[in-house]
Design a protein around this motif. Structure first.
Motif, PDB file in Angstrom:
ATOM      1  N   ASP A 197       0.837  -1.193   0.000  1.00  0.00           N
ATOM      2  CA  ASP A 197       0.000   0.000   0.000  1.00  0.00           C
ATOM      3  C   ASP A 197       0.875   1.248   0.000  1.00  0.00           C
ATOM      4  O   ASP A 197       2.033   1.215   0.446  1.00  0.00           O
ATOM      5  CB  ASP A 197      -0.891   0.054   1.244  1.00  0.00           C
ATOM      6  CG  ASP A 197      -2.081  -0.886   1.162  1.00  0.00           C
ATOM      7  OD1 ASP A 197      -2.252  -1.534   0.116  1.00  0.00           O
ATOM      8  OD2 ASP A 197      -2.808  -0.993   2.166  1.00  0.00           O
ATOM      9  N   ALA A 198       0.327   2.349  -0.461  1.00  0.00           N
ATOM     10  CA  ALA A 198       0.948   3.662  -0.321  1.00  0.00           C
ATOM     11  C   ALA A 198       0.283   4.372   0.847  1.00  0.00           C
ATOM     12  O   ALA A 198      -0.940   4.565   0.852  1.00  0.00           O
ATOM     13  CB  ALA A 198       0.791   4.468  -1.599  1.00  0.00           C
ATOM     14  N   LEU A 199       1.057   4.727   1.862  1.00  0.00           N
ATOM     15  CA  LEU A 199       0.534   5.450   3.014  1.00  0.00           C
ATOM     16  C   LEU A 199       0.909   6.924   2.833  1.00  0.00           C
ATOM     17  O   LEU A 199       2.074   7.307   2.980  1.00  0.00           O
ATOM     18  CB  LEU A 199       1.118   4.893   4.311  1.00  0.00           C
ATOM     19  CG  LEU A 199       0.544   5.473   5.606  1.00  0.00           C
ATOM     20  CD1 LEU A 199      -0.963   5.233   5.697  1.00  0.00           C
ATOM     21  CD2 LEU A 199       1.258   4.877   6.818  1.00  0.00           C
ATOM     22  N   VAL A 200      -0.082   7.726   2.505  1.00  0.00           N
ATOM     23  CA  VAL A 200       0.136   9.140   2.184  1.00  0.00           C
ATOM     24  C   VAL A 200      -0.107   9.975   3.430  1.00  0.00           C
ATOM     25  O   VAL A 200      -1.147   9.849   4.091  1.00  0.00           O
ATOM     26  CB  VAL A 200      -0.814   9.585   1.052  1.00  0.00           C
ATOM     27  CG1 VAL A 200      -0.634  11.071   0.763  1.00  0.00           C
ATOM     28  CG2 VAL A 200      -0.556   8.762  -0.208  1.00  0.00           C
ATOM     29  N   GLU A 201       0.864  10.832   3.754  1.00  0.00           N
ATOM     30  CA  GLU A 201       0.787  11.684   4.937  1.00  0.00           C
ATOM     31  C   GLU A 201       0.248  13.053   4.512  1.00  0.00           C
ATOM     32  O   GLU A 201       0.998  13.902   3.999  1.00  0.00           O
ATOM     33  CB  GLU A 201       2.163  11.810   5.579  1.00  0.00           C
ATOM     34  CG  GLU A 201       2.740  10.466   6.021  1.00  0.00           C
ATOM     35  CD  GLU A 201       4.209  10.560   6.405  1.00  0.00           C
ATOM     36  OE1 GLU A 201       4.709  11.697   6.587  1.00  0.00           O
ATOM     37  OE2 GLU A 201       4.856   9.506   6.502  1.00  0.00           O
ATOM     38  N   VAL A 202      -1.031  13.252   4.701  1.00  0.00           N
ATOM     39  CA  VAL A 202      -1.680  14.502   4.301  1.00  0.00           C
ATOM     40  C   VAL A 202      -1.135  15.651   5.148  1.00  0.00           C
ATOM     41  O   VAL A 202      -0.858  15.491   6.332  1.00  0.00           O
ATOM     42  CB  VAL A 202      -3.204  14.383   4.445  1.00  0.00           C
ATOM     43  CG1 VAL A 202      -3.894  15.687   4.062  1.00  0.00           C
ATOM     44  CG2 VAL A 202      -3.733  13.232   3.603  1.00  0.00           C
ATOM     45  N   GLY A 203      -0.972  16.803   4.518  1.00  0.00           N
ATOM     46  CA  GLY A 203      -0.442  17.960   5.215  1.00  0.00           C
ATOM     47  C   GLY A 203       1.035  18.169   4.993  1.00  0.00           C
ATOM     48  O   GLY A 203       1.606  19.152   5.486  1.00  0.00           O
ATOM     49  N   THR A 204       1.675  17.265   4.238  1.00  0.00           N
ATOM     50  CA  THR A 204       3.110  17.381   3.986  1.00  0.00           C
ATOM     51  C   THR A 204       3.406  18.150   2.702  1.00  0.00           C
ATOM     52  O   THR A 204       4.566  18.302   2.335  1.00  0.00           O
ATOM     53  CB  THR A 204       3.760  15.987   3.907  1.00  0.00           C
ATOM     54  OG1 THR A 204       3.079  15.214   2.912  1.00  0.00           O
ATOM     55  CG2 THR A 204       3.661  15.270   5.246  1.00  0.00           C
TER      56      THR A 204
ATOM     57  N   ARG B 231      -3.733   4.606   1.207  1.00  0.00           N
ATOM     58  CA  ARG B 231      -4.274   4.960   2.517  1.00  0.00           C
ATOM     59  C   ARG B 231      -3.735   6.319   2.929  1.00  0.00           C
ATOM     60  O   ARG B 231      -2.714   6.772   2.426  1.00  0.00           O
ATOM     61  CB  ARG B 231      -3.909   3.898   3.564  1.00  0.00           C
ATOM     62  CG  ARG B 231      -4.556   2.542   3.314  1.00  0.00           C
ATOM     63  CD  ARG B 231      -4.321   1.628   4.508  1.00  0.00           C
ATOM     64  NE  ARG B 231      -3.085   0.840   4.385  1.00  0.00           N
ATOM     65  CZ  ARG B 231      -2.278   0.580   5.396  1.00  0.00           C
ATOM     66  NH1 ARG B 231      -2.524   1.084   6.595  1.00  0.00           N
ATOM     67  NH2 ARG B 231      -1.193  -0.151   5.206  1.00  0.00           N
ATOM     68  N   TYR B 232      -4.421   6.964   3.885  1.00  0.00           N
ATOM     69  CA  TYR B 232      -4.050   8.317   4.278  1.00  0.00           C
ATOM     70  C   TYR B 232      -3.885   8.434   5.786  1.00  0.00           C
ATOM     71  O   TYR B 232      -4.619   7.808   6.561  1.00  0.00           O
ATOM     72  CB  TYR B 232      -5.119   9.319   3.825  1.00  0.00           C
ATOM     73  CG  TYR B 232      -5.287   9.380   2.321  1.00  0.00           C
ATOM     74  CD1 TYR B 232      -4.430  10.139   1.543  1.00  0.00           C
ATOM     75  CD2 TYR B 232      -6.293   8.658   1.685  1.00  0.00           C
ATOM     76  CE1 TYR B 232      -4.567  10.192   0.164  1.00  0.00           C
ATOM     77  CE2 TYR B 232      -6.445   8.700   0.301  1.00  0.00           C
ATOM     78  CZ  TYR B 232      -5.572   9.467  -0.450  1.00  0.00           C
ATOM     79  OH  TYR B 232      -5.707   9.514  -1.817  1.00  0.00           O
ATOM     80  N   GLU B 233      -2.906   9.238   6.186  1.00  0.00           N
ATOM     81  CA  GLU B 233      -2.739   9.662   7.571  1.00  0.00           C
ATOM     82  C   GLU B 233      -3.026  11.149   7.666  1.00  0.00           C
ATOM     83  O   GLU B 233      -2.710  11.911   6.748  1.00  0.00           O
ATOM     84  CB  GLU B 233      -1.293   9.415   8.038  1.00  0.00           C
ATOM     85  CG  GLU B 233      -0.944   7.964   8.264  1.00  0.00           C
ATOM     86  CD  GLU B 233       0.473   7.808   8.814  1.00  0.00           C
ATOM     87  OE1 GLU B 233       0.719   6.783   9.482  1.00  0.00           O
ATOM     88  OE2 GLU B 233       1.320   8.691   8.572  1.00  0.00           O
ATOM     89  N   ASN B 234      -3.649  11.565   8.796  1.00  0.00           N
ATOM     90  CA  ASN B 234      -3.853  12.988   9.078  1.00  0.00           C
ATOM     91  C   ASN B 234      -4.688  13.666   7.989  1.00  0.00           C
ATOM     92  O   ASN B 234      -4.421  14.788   7.577  1.00  0.00           O
ATOM     93  CB  ASN B 234      -2.496  13.686   9.212  1.00  0.00           C
ATOM     94  CG  ASN B 234      -2.590  15.052   9.858  1.00  0.00           C
ATOM     95  OD1 ASN B 234      -3.464  15.296  10.690  1.00  0.00           O
ATOM     96  ND2 ASN B 234      -1.707  15.957   9.466  1.00  0.00           N
ATOM     97  N   VAL B 235      -5.746  12.981   7.506  1.00  0.00           N
ATOM     98  CA  VAL B 235      -6.518  13.492   6.379  1.00  0.00           C
ATOM     99  C   VAL B 235      -7.186  14.825   6.676  1.00  0.00           C
ATOM    100  O   VAL B 235      -7.425  15.628   5.769  1.00  0.00           O
ATOM    101  CB  VAL B 235      -7.564  12.440   5.939  1.00  0.00           C
ATOM    102  CG1 VAL B 235      -8.689  12.325   6.967  1.00  0.00           C
ATOM    103  CG2 VAL B 235      -8.125  12.772   4.568  1.00  0.00           C
ATOM    104  N   GLU B 236      -7.443  15.117   7.958  1.00  0.00           N
ATOM    105  CA  GLU B 236      -8.097  16.385   8.306  1.00  0.00           C
ATOM    106  C   GLU B 236      -7.202  17.588   8.028  1.00  0.00           C
ATOM    107  O   GLU B 236      -7.681  18.736   8.032  1.00  0.00           O
ATOM    108  CB  GLU B 236      -8.511  16.382   9.780  1.00  0.00           C
ATOM    109  CG  GLU B 236      -7.380  16.296  10.782  1.00  0.00           C
ATOM    110  CD  GLU B 236      -6.900  14.870  11.035  1.00  0.00           C
ATOM    111  OE1 GLU B 236      -6.019  14.698  11.890  1.00  0.00           O
ATOM    112  OE2 GLU B 236      -7.423  13.940  10.373  1.00  0.00           O
ATOM    113  N   ALA B 237      -5.917  17.360   7.746  1.00  0.00           N
ATOM    114  CA  ALA B 237      -5.001  18.474   7.450  1.00  0.00           C
ATOM    115  C   ALA B 237      -5.082  18.928   5.998  1.00  0.00           C
ATOM    116  O   ALA B 237      -4.385  19.867   5.606  1.00  0.00           O
ATOM    117  CB  ALA B 237      -3.563  18.061   7.768  1.00  0.00           C
TER     118      ALA B 237
END
Length: 411
Positions: free
Chosen positions: A294-301, A369-375
């Motif tokens: 999977d690709a884990l995308v860090e939103v807000g970067t 997949r996403y981390e910190n999507v609220e950013a």
């Protein structure tokens, strides 16, 4: 030799020896709506633009039945592969027509094709275009082709042919549509491939120039439809002083030369690449993954051009819907060997790219997949509400008050 006969409506003197089956009310091709003479003038008008894209491998000139291109570049390859791609500009053309600005959509056309074949690591070799138009006007076609030539020069490929098709009765006289076709070359031994991706690889995102050429049916619906041309030309603080028209017509960024330079400078460091187009990050980055990762995308970067958030707010999209609709500020994502990520980023930045580390590859099943999507939209209210402007007077009645409430809408 067969005698050429010219016939005008109701004219007997033009063809005194007409065959019996040819009546005086004969209708010519031009009278039916197709002007071949204007087509010839259009070809003459685009020659300079076309010639400006030529590479040494181009054989002959435009005007033949087929474009010729030498494959001498493949001689040093172990297993050369031709890579092809085709695409269009879509409903972004409607914004161009509204603004009466047609010299940049050709860049979009080339970008959508060459960025796609770049995903294999291929070098674009040549390009062909197809222009369907209601009423052929050589000056208008020359403006469009000028943009196509500019896109070809940015990507290093040659414009070796195309077609201008006049469609009276099918399209309105001021309507047109564009399609493009690109062919590139890559050595199979050096091809970018999802099979090369490994757990722990780094995701490097390249900044987009805006919406590029995707999602315009939605963008037009929420930002253009129901507004006058004057309204869409107003500068807006939330768009950095640009108008909606200007921001929507920003050409798609072409990444070919920059990415290929980084690949050449860092052999085997780039494993795969995703061109972020229709379907956004969610439905394009997964195309560069094997089924086990999977690709884990860090939103807000990363950051995005103001028009991206503006359209999402106008449409009241939540984060997950936005991430599968628009590029959200990332035109491409490279999947890179972790030990080489710094070097690849430096190479890209030296070529003028704005580069972000946006995540990593983890175990999974080929999904994003996403981390910190609220950013994703930190500056916008949670309900994504956009205040609609009040009713306005006639477009010709430009008042200070009218300008004011559009300023207030953006604040």
């Amino acid at each position: 030799m067969t005698e050429r006969i010219t016939v005008g409506p109701g004219s007997a003197t033009d063809a005194p020896n007409m065959p019996g089956w040819m009546a005086e009310n004969t209708i010519t091709y031009a009278q039916a709506g197709v002007d071949t003479a204007e087509g010839a003038r259009a070809v003459d008008a685009i020659k300079e633009s076309v010639h400006s894209t030529y590479r040494p491998e181009v054989v002959g000139d435009i005007g033949g039945f087929g474009g010729l291109f030498s494959l001498a570049a493949a001689k040093g390859m172990d297993d050369p592969l031709l890579v092809s791609g085709t695409d269009g500009v879509g409903t972004k053309l409607q914004v161009a027509k509204l603004a009466d600005k047609h010299d940049t959509v050709g860049i979009d056309l080339v970008a959508m094709c060459v960025n796609d074949i770049l995903a294999t690591g291929a070098e674009p070799l040549f390009f062909l275009d197809y222009i369907a138009i209601g009423k052929l006007k050589s000056e208008a076609v020359a403006e469009i082709v000028k943009g196509i030539a500019e896109g070809c020069k940015q990507s290093g490929c040659a414009l070796i042919g195309g077609e201008m098709a006049e469609h009276p009765g099918v399209m309105d006289s001021d309507e047109y549509d564009l399609s493009g076709f690109a062919v590139g070359l890559v050595d199979r031994t050096r091809m970018l491939d999802p099979a090369n991706v490994a757990e722990g690889d780094v995701l490097l995102g390249l900044a987009s120039s805006g919406l590029h050429s995707n999602g315009y049916s939605l963008a037009r619906k929420v930002c253009v439809e129901g507004r006058t041309a004057y309204e869409t030309r107003l500068p807006r603080p939330s768009l950095g002083g640009r108008s909606v028209q200007e921001a929507l017509l920003e050409p798609t960024r072409i990444y070919v030369k920059q990415v290929r330079a980084a690949i050449e400078q860092n052999p085997d460091a780039v494993h795969a690449l995703a061109h972020i187009t229709g379907g956004g990050i969610t439905e394009n980055l997964n195309r560069a993954l094997p089924d086990t990762l999977d690709a884990l995308v860090e939103v807000g970067t990363w950051t995005m051009e103001p028009i991206v958030a503006y359209v999402c707010a106008a449409a009241r999209l939540d984060e997950m819907e936005a991430l599968k609709t628009f590029n959200m500020g990332l035109g491409m994502v490279l999947i890179v060997e972790p030990e080489e990520a710094d070097a690849v980023q430096a190479s890209l930045e030296a070529q003028g790219e704005k580069v972000f580390r946006v995540g990593r590859v983890v175990a999974g099943s080929g999904e994003v997949r996403y981390e910190n999507v609220e950013a994703l939209f930190p500056e916008l209210p949670s309900d994504r509400a956009v205040q609609e402007p009040p009713a306005v007077p006639d477009p010709d009645d430009r008042t200070t008050e009218r300008d004011t409430f559009y300023e207030e809408e953006d604040e």
